[in-house]
Write an enzyme that holds these catalytic residues in place. Structure first.
Site, PDB file in Angstrom:
ATOM      1  N   ARG A 112      52.746  56.748  66.959  1.00  0.00           N
ATOM      2  CA  ARG A 112      53.008  55.752  65.916  1.00  0.00           C
ATOM      3  C   ARG A 112      51.910  55.772  64.865  1.00  0.00           C
ATOM      4  NH1 ARG A 112      50.107  51.681  63.750  1.00  0.00           N
ATOM      5  NH2 ARG A 112      51.310  49.934  63.009  1.00  0.00           N
ATOM      6  N   HIS A 115      50.158  56.816  59.440  1.00  0.00           N
ATOM      7  CA  HIS A 115      49.060  57.226  58.568  1.00  0.00           C
ATOM      8  C   HIS A 115      49.183  58.681  58.133  1.00  0.00           C
ATOM      9  CE1 HIS A 115      47.200  53.394  59.302  1.00  0.00           C
ATOM     10  NE2 HIS A 115      47.334  53.583  60.602  1.00  0.00           N
TER      11      HIS A 115
END
Length: 126
Positions: free
Chosen positions: A78, A83
């Protein structure tokens, strides 16, 4: 809106739903078609992010006693996806979709079933 804390097993249900969406969205795709699919790609990545986000809401003591679920890997994936605005490794992503997600779904469903049985027996699951 209620200030009540959501019980963790509802996040487990969410994880199952997000995992099922990934499988449904990518059914019939090969890697190249998936990478170039636009909406399907974006929706799949979003649901992979949500699996990891929901995993963060499972209490640490529950994660430690249920090692059949790769909790840290889900959360790390995740984080990498969220990011990863500079790029996502599509080979790794496709491997996760093709191999890890179906296995995860089976483990999540089994864990959920066992949790529900514990709740019905009156065991505390919080």
């Amino acid at each position: 809106m209620s200030n009540a804390v959501r019980e963790w097993h509802f996040y487990l249900d969410d994880m199952i739903g997000f995992t099922e969406k990934v499988i449904t969205y990518t059914e019939g795709f090969n890697q190249n078609d998936f990478i170039n699919s636009g909406l399907t790609y974006d929706a799949t990545v979003r649901n992979l992010e949500l699996i990891g986000e929901a995993a963060t809401h499972i209490p640490e003591e529950v994660r430690k006693t249920n090692t059949q679920i790769p909790w840290r890997q889900l959360i790390a994936t995740r984080n990498r996806l969220i990011h990863g605005y500079l790029g996502i490794d599509n080979d790794t992503l496709w491997s996760i979709i093709e191999t890890d997600v179906p296995a995860l779904l089976l483990e999540l469903k089994l864990f959920s079933l066992n949790t529900r049985l514990d709740i019905e027996k009156g065991y505390k699951c919080d």
